[in-house]
Design a protein around this motif. Structure first.
Motif, PDB file in Angstrom:
ATOM      1  N   GLN A 190      -5.043   0.977   1.041  1.00 49.23           N
ATOM      2  CA  GLN A 190      -5.192   0.601  -0.546  1.00 49.23           C
ATOM      3  C   GLN A 190      -4.658   0.867  -1.686  1.00 49.23           C
ATOM      4  O   GLN A 190      -4.243  -0.184  -2.360  1.00 49.23           O
ATOM      5  CB  GLN A 190      -6.456   1.809  -0.872  1.00 49.23           C
ATOM      6  CG  GLN A 190      -7.853   2.350   0.425  1.00 49.23           C
ATOM      7  CD  GLN A 190      -8.647   3.049   0.157  1.00 49.23           C
ATOM      8  OE1 GLN A 190      -8.937   3.786  -1.296  1.00 49.23           O
ATOM      9  NE2 GLN A 190      -8.921   3.861   0.548  1.00 49.23           N
ATOM     10  N   GLY A 191      -3.187   1.342  -1.153  1.00 49.79           N
ATOM     11  CA  GLY A 191      -2.561   1.172  -2.330  1.00 49.79           C
ATOM     12  C   GLY A 191      -1.643  -0.209  -2.121  1.00 49.79           C
ATOM     13  O   GLY A 191      -0.897  -0.434  -2.858  1.00 49.79           O
ATOM     14  N   LYS A 192      -1.489  -0.683  -1.137  1.00 49.50           N
ATOM     15  CA  LYS A 192       0.244  -1.815  -0.747  1.00 49.50           C
ATOM     16  C   LYS A 192       0.848  -1.032  -0.766  1.00 49.50           C
ATOM     17  O   LYS A 192       1.920  -1.435  -0.772  1.00 49.50           O
ATOM     18  CB  LYS A 192      -0.732  -2.544  -1.263  1.00 49.50           C
ATOM     19  CG  LYS A 192      -1.884  -3.319  -1.529  1.00 49.50           C
ATOM     20  CD  LYS A 192      -2.083  -4.205  -2.748  1.00 49.50           C
ATOM     21  CE  LYS A 192      -3.464  -5.297  -2.681  1.00 49.50           C
ATOM     22  NZ  LYS A 192      -3.526  -6.785  -2.842  1.00 49.50           N
ATOM     23  N   TRP A 193       1.051   0.262  -0.004  1.00 49.32           N
ATOM     24  CA  TRP A 193       2.038   0.543   0.158  1.00 49.32           C
ATOM     25  C   TRP A 193       3.017   0.565   1.391  1.00 49.32           C
ATOM     26  O   TRP A 193       2.102  -0.059   2.086  1.00 49.32           O
ATOM     27  CB  TRP A 193       1.973   2.187  -0.101  1.00 49.32           C
ATOM     28  CG  TRP A 193       1.905   3.001  -1.336  1.00 49.32           C
ATOM     29  CD1 TRP A 193       0.453   3.225  -1.459  1.00 49.32           C
ATOM     30  CD2 TRP A 193       2.439   3.199  -2.449  1.00 49.32           C
ATOM     31  NE1 TRP A 193       0.454   3.401  -3.240  1.00 49.32           N
ATOM     32  CE2 TRP A 193       1.815   3.478  -3.157  1.00 49.32           C
ATOM     33  CE3 TRP A 193       4.086   2.729  -3.084  1.00 49.32           C
ATOM     34  CZ2 TRP A 193       2.795   3.531  -4.624  1.00 49.32           C
ATOM     35  CZ3 TRP A 193       4.893   3.145  -3.951  1.00 49.32           C
ATOM     36  CH2 TRP A 193       3.655   3.672  -4.871  1.00 49.32           C
ATOM     37  N   VAL A 194       4.213   0.273   1.589  1.00 48.28           N
ATOM     38  CA  VAL A 194       5.040   0.298   2.689  1.00 48.28           C
ATOM     39  C   VAL A 194       5.784   1.443   3.140  1.00 48.28           C
ATOM     40  O   VAL A 194       6.114   2.237   2.145  1.00 48.28           O
ATOM     41  CB  VAL A 194       5.618  -1.273   2.285  1.00 48.28           C
ATOM     42  CG1 VAL A 194       6.736  -1.044   3.778  1.00 48.28           C
ATOM     43  CG2 VAL A 194       5.537  -2.301   2.272  1.00 48.28           C
ATOM     44  N   ASP A 195       5.835   1.566   4.542  1.00 53.30           N
ATOM     45  CA  ASP A 195       6.311   2.527   5.242  1.00 53.30           C
ATOM     46  C   ASP A 195       7.504   2.494   5.620  1.00 53.30           C
ATOM     47  O   ASP A 195       7.579   1.689   6.401  1.00 53.30           O
ATOM     48  CB  ASP A 195       5.319   3.254   6.497  1.00 53.30           C
ATOM     49  CG  ASP A 195       5.436   4.515   7.379  1.00 53.30           C
ATOM     50  OD1 ASP A 195       6.996   5.445   6.747  1.00 53.30           O
ATOM     51  OD2 ASP A 195       5.049   4.558   8.117  1.00 53.30           O
ATOM     52  N   LEU A 196       9.050   2.870   4.036  1.00 46.95           N
ATOM     53  CA  LEU A 196      10.032   2.411   4.548  1.00 46.95           C
ATOM     54  C   LEU A 196      10.743   2.610   5.599  1.00 46.95           C
ATOM     55  O   LEU A 196      11.497   1.857   6.679  1.00 46.95           O
ATOM     56  CB  LEU A 196      10.651   2.454   3.335  1.00 46.95           C
ATOM     57  CG  LEU A 196      10.250   1.655   2.589  1.00 46.95           C
ATOM     58  CD1 LEU A 196      11.973   2.145   1.122  1.00 46.95           C
ATOM     59  CD2 LEU A 196      10.521  -0.143   2.037  1.00 46.95           C
ATOM     60  N   MET A 197      10.105   4.272   6.057  1.00 53.77           N
ATOM     61  CA  MET A 197      10.967   4.732   7.357  1.00 53.77           C
ATOM     62  C   MET A 197      10.516   4.078   8.243  1.00 53.77           C
ATOM     63  O   MET A 197      11.682   4.760   9.467  1.00 53.77           O
ATOM     64  CB  MET A 197      10.528   6.672   7.110  1.00 53.77           C
ATOM     65  CG  MET A 197      10.832   7.041   5.722  1.00 53.77           C
ATOM     66  SD  MET A 197      10.481   8.635   6.164  1.00 53.77           S
ATOM     67  CE  MET A 197      11.326   8.945   7.289  1.00 53.77           C
ATOM     68  N   ARG A 198       9.168   3.854   8.634  1.00 60.26           N
ATOM     69  CA  ARG A 198       9.413   3.027  10.028  1.00 60.26           C
ATOM     70  C   ARG A 198       9.683   1.849  10.042  1.00 60.26           C
ATOM     71  O   ARG A 198       9.161   0.883  10.443  1.00 60.26           O
ATOM     72  CB  ARG A 198       8.033   3.308  10.444  1.00 60.26           C
ATOM     73  CG  ARG A 198       7.162   4.287  10.360  1.00 60.26           C
ATOM     74  CD  ARG A 198       7.886   4.659  12.215  1.00 60.26           C
ATOM     75  NE  ARG A 198       7.829   6.188  12.689  1.00 60.26           N
ATOM     76  CZ  ARG A 198       7.511   6.106  13.350  1.00 60.26           C
ATOM     77  NH1 ARG A 198       9.189   5.736  14.035  1.00 60.26           N
ATOM     78  NH2 ARG A 198       8.117   7.868  14.123  1.00 60.26           N
ATOM     79  N   GLN A 199      10.118   1.055   9.119  1.00 64.36           N
ATOM     80  CA  GLN A 199      10.442  -0.501   8.287  1.00 64.36           C
ATOM     81  C   GLN A 199      11.619  -0.800   9.818  1.00 64.36           C
ATOM     82  O   GLN A 199      11.294  -1.947  10.574  1.00 64.36           O
ATOM     83  CB  GLN A 199      10.898  -0.997   7.338  1.00 64.36           C
ATOM     84  CG  GLN A 199      11.673  -2.611   7.250  1.00 64.36           C
ATOM     85  CD  GLN A 199      11.173  -2.946   5.812  1.00 64.36           C
ATOM     86  OE1 GLN A 199       9.946  -2.615   5.303  1.00 64.36           O
ATOM     87  NE2 GLN A 199      12.353  -2.868   5.154  1.00 64.36           N
ATOM     88  N   HIS A 200      12.682   0.245   9.810  1.00 61.26           N
ATOM     89  CA  HIS A 200      13.496  -0.111  10.811  1.00 61.26           C
ATOM     90  C   HIS A 200      13.453   0.539  11.469  1.00 61.26           C
ATOM     91  O   HIS A 200      14.541   0.425  12.354  1.00 61.26           O
ATOM     92  CB  HIS A 200      14.623   0.516  10.036  1.00 61.26           C
ATOM     93  CG  HIS A 200      15.229  -0.696   9.155  1.00 61.26           C
ATOM     94  ND1 HIS A 200      16.375  -1.106   8.609  1.00 61.26           N
ATOM     95  CD2 HIS A 200      14.505  -1.437   8.547  1.00 61.26           C
ATOM     96  CE1 HIS A 200      16.328  -1.987   7.796  1.00 61.26           C
ATOM     97  NE2 HIS A 200      15.107  -2.556   7.575  1.00 61.26           N
ATOM     98  N   VAL A 201      12.321   1.759  12.205  1.00 58.79           N
ATOM     99  CA  VAL A 201      12.624   2.828  13.458  1.00 58.79           C
ATOM    100  C   VAL A 201      11.133   2.707  13.976  1.00 58.79           C
ATOM    101  O   VAL A 201      10.214   2.527  13.088  1.00 58.79           O
ATOM    102  CB  VAL A 201      12.144   4.578  13.115  1.00 58.79           C
ATOM    103  CG1 VAL A 201      12.572   5.349  13.964  1.00 58.79           C
ATOM    104  CG2 VAL A 201      14.193   4.411  12.061  1.00 58.79           C
ATOM    105  N   PRO A 202      10.876   1.719  14.937  1.00 61.41           N
ATOM    106  CA  PRO A 202       9.340   1.543  15.345  1.00 61.41           C
ATOM    107  C   PRO A 202       8.923   2.730  15.879  1.00 61.41           C
ATOM    108  O   PRO A 202       9.722   4.004  15.763  1.00 61.41           O
ATOM    109  CB  PRO A 202       9.701   0.827  16.541  1.00 61.41           C
ATOM    110  CG  PRO A 202      11.679   0.012  16.521  1.00 61.41           C
ATOM    111  CD  PRO A 202      12.191   0.901  15.655  1.00 61.41           C
TER     112      PRO A 202
END
Length: 268
Positions: A190-202
């Motif tokens: 809902q807040g259009k946030w990106v989970d950065l920790m999972r961006q480079h770790v599948p």
């Protein structure tokens, strides 16, 4: 141009000041966000931290409990403290900083742990946690014009299957129950946030930031949870170079049960 932002639930900043100082000397992030500082504003060890170059400090403290702080080498402006659930707890602080020509709002959260029983009818702490999460759903990564957003902190929820040591065994344990994990994922969506920790770790790989004090040998058991998070608005996600989880800090002298997590951003 590099930007490094660290988040760490320190579980009493005065008790663990030596390892905070050691971390800042070793890792040297531009900004350190602390949670559960467990002190009032005037008790925060600002002078010791400022000596290391972090002269811009905003604090939302509380006597003996909770508390969050942002310690920065970069100037901070427009600091704000949100009283989630209206109970007077010090669980949020945010501030504006500038980097690489961008205006960025940095949020630092300490979400309630929620007690041991995942039933709000018998455990008011769990109900408080769910209410807190519900209020967080109104927080948008795009809330301010011409302003990017970063959200960090101990969110006390491990949302994905491999954010815990055993998905099946944890489904009825506070921090990984479906009502919590779905709530946290709703905040992101809902807040259009990106989970950065999972961006480079599948999402298929195990990723932890917390190991219980109750384990006799935390490293051997390795029964961790990813309770600490770093999110951003979509415009910053392509600039993420890497995320470091400093697992070794769990074995330092008088450690927190959480370890520092650092996000590194770089301009093209």
């Amino acid at each position: 141009m590099r930007l490094a932002i660290s988040t760490w639930n320190i579980n009493s900043v005065r008790l663990r000041l030596p390892i905070v100082v050691d971390f800042l000397r070793r890792v040297n992030p531009d900004i350190l966000c602390l949670q559960e500082i467990k002190c009032q504003n005037d008790q925060f060890p600002a002078a010791e931290i400022a000596e290391l170059g972090y002269s811009n400090i905003v604090i939302h403290g509380q006597k003996g409990y909770h508390g969050v702080a942002i310690c920065s080498k970069l100037p901070l402006a427009e600091d704000h403290r949100q009283d989630y659930c209206g109970v007077g707890d010090s669980r949020h602080i945010s501030a504006i900083f500038e980097w690489a020509g961008r205006r960025i709002r940095l949020h630092n959260f300490y979400v309630p742990a929620g007690g041991d029983e995942p039933n709000r009818e018998v455990n008011p702490k769990f109900g408080h946690k769910l209410d807190f999460v519900e209020e967080m759903k109104a927080l948008s990564a795009e809330a301010e014009p011409n302003t990017a957003s970063i959200l960090v902190g101990d969110l006390n929820i491990a949302p994905l299957e491999h954010d815990v040591w055993s998905h099946k065994q944890m489904l009825k344990i506070v921090s990984h129950t479906p009502v919590e994990t779905e709530g946290l994922l709703d905040i992101m969506r809902q807040g259009k946030w990106v989970d950065l920790m999972r961006q480079h770790v599948p999402a298929s790989e195990k990723l932890y930031t917390w190991w219980s004090y109750r384990a006799k040998d935390w490293a051997a058991a390795d029964r961790g949870r990813r309770l600490d998070h770093i999110w951003s608005s979509a415009d910053l996600a392509p600039l993420l170079a890497r995320i470091d989880v400093l697992k070794e800090a769990r074995g330092w002298n008088q450690p927190s049960d959480h370890v520092p997590v650092t996000a590194y951003f770089e301009t093209p």
